[in-house]
Write an enzyme that holds these catalytic residues in place. Sequence first.
Site, mmCIF file in Angstrom:
data_model
loop_
_atom_site.group_PDB
_atom_site.id
_atom_site.type_symbol
_atom_site.label_atom_id
_atom_site.label_comp_id
_atom_site.label_asym_id
_atom_site.label_seq_id
_atom_site.Cartn_x
_atom_site.Cartn_y
_atom_site.Cartn_z
ATOM 1 N N GLU A 1 0.826 -1.203 0.000
ATOM 2 C CA GLU A 1 0.000 0.000 0.000
ATOM 3 C C GLU A 1 0.861 1.254 0.000
ATOM 4 O OE1 GLU A 1 -3.908 -0.569 2.345
ATOM 5 O OE2 GLU A 1 -2.392 -1.682 3.493
ATOM 6 N N ARG B 1 5.224 2.648 -1.164
ATOM 7 C CA ARG B 1 6.105 2.751 -2.323
ATOM 8 C C ARG B 1 7.320 1.841 -2.192
ATOM 9 N NH1 ARG B 1 7.283 7.929 -2.194
ATOM 10 N NH2 ARG B 1 9.460 7.836 -1.547
ATOM 11 N N GLY C 1 -0.071 1.786 4.152
ATOM 12 C CA GLY C 1 -0.532 2.913 3.356
ATOM 13 C C GLY C 1 0.348 4.138 3.502
ATOM 14 N N LYS D 1 23.501 5.536 15.549
ATOM 15 C CA LYS D 1 22.833 5.777 14.275
ATOM 16 C C LYS D 1 22.182 4.484 13.799
ATOM 17 C CE LYS D 1 25.570 9.726 12.746
ATOM 18 N NZ LYS D 1 26.404 10.311 11.664
ATOM 19 N N ARG E 1 8.609 5.854 18.204
ATOM 20 C CA ARG E 1 8.952 7.167 18.754
ATOM 21 C C ARG E 1 8.314 7.301 20.128
ATOM 22 N NH1 ARG E 1 11.151 11.500 16.601
ATOM 23 N NH2 ARG E 1 10.813 10.811 14.447
ATOM 24 N N SER F 1 6.426 8.873 22.828
ATOM 25 C CA SER F 1 5.405 9.909 22.704
ATOM 26 C C SER F 1 5.596 11.062 23.678
ATOM 27 C CB SER F 1 4.014 9.290 22.910
ATOM 28 O OG SER F 1 3.921 8.682 24.181
#
Length: 304
Positions: A186, A188, A203, A264, A278, A280
């Site tokens: 959904e 690329r 998506g 990294k 992440r 919050s």
Amino acid sequence: MSTAWGVGIATVDVTGEILDVRFRSLGLGERPADLPTYAPSVDSDPARGVALRPINISIDTSTAPTDAPDVYLRLHLLSHRLAQPRTLNLDGAFGVLQNVAWTSRGPVALASLESVMWNFAQQGEPIVVNGVDKFPRMTDYVVPSGVRIADASRVRLGAHLAAGTTVMHEGFCNFNAGTLGTSMVEGRISSGVIVGDGSDIGGGASIMGTLSGGGKEVVTVGERCLLGANSGIGISLGDDCIVEAGLYVTGGTLVTDPDGTVSKARVLSGASGLLFRRNSISGAVEVVARTGSWGGLNSVLHKN
């Protein structure tokens, strides 16, 4: 030398430039001695301003392509699933091909497009220009078995879609890229990217390629991975990884592990069993070992 062969028909414009090649028979290895040629039933299409010519070639897939038929054979081999992405040399393919108007009546040279459209309109049979690009839609040349593609314009010739793959309306797959098993697409899949069996590209999710001259990392997504909606990666994932929705992880992204060590993300490229998320509260990107299951693909959706 890695050889391949193909027999088909080329579309040639008035200047002698090849617009496309459609291969009827093709394969890896030496060309069979008894294979027939495929002469076109007509030698020209005056309405489009093109000629049709038989093509019969053998190539070395380990070296860079030298002309348009050479490139088209490699793209066909990929979409027919006779070769996997990154196994054929496609260096310089863009420079070999020319921009073409891909229409509902077939390829048309850009220099002739206006007059061709006018000629068809006068006959009460207007044509539709589906795109202007160096690469055509895959499904105009190859429709691999066992796949669903909701919007054909979003899959280029040269994409490799394994049986069981579903490409939804906003999904995209470039040439020399694709899936190796049952997958939901959904988002690329950029050129050069390989997605493993059982993975879901959510998506709006994005996987970085190397065509635009950015990073040099050639990204692989392992098996049973999930890229959440609107997430993205510029590093490879091993098996059983998740990237949280909305999170983009590049090689330079600073990630914090459970011990508080910051590094990294590129040092984790290709590692398995990871969850990128992440925090919050702090906003920091964290990586933790995965626990539990994200549920996996819905088998009903991939009975193609």
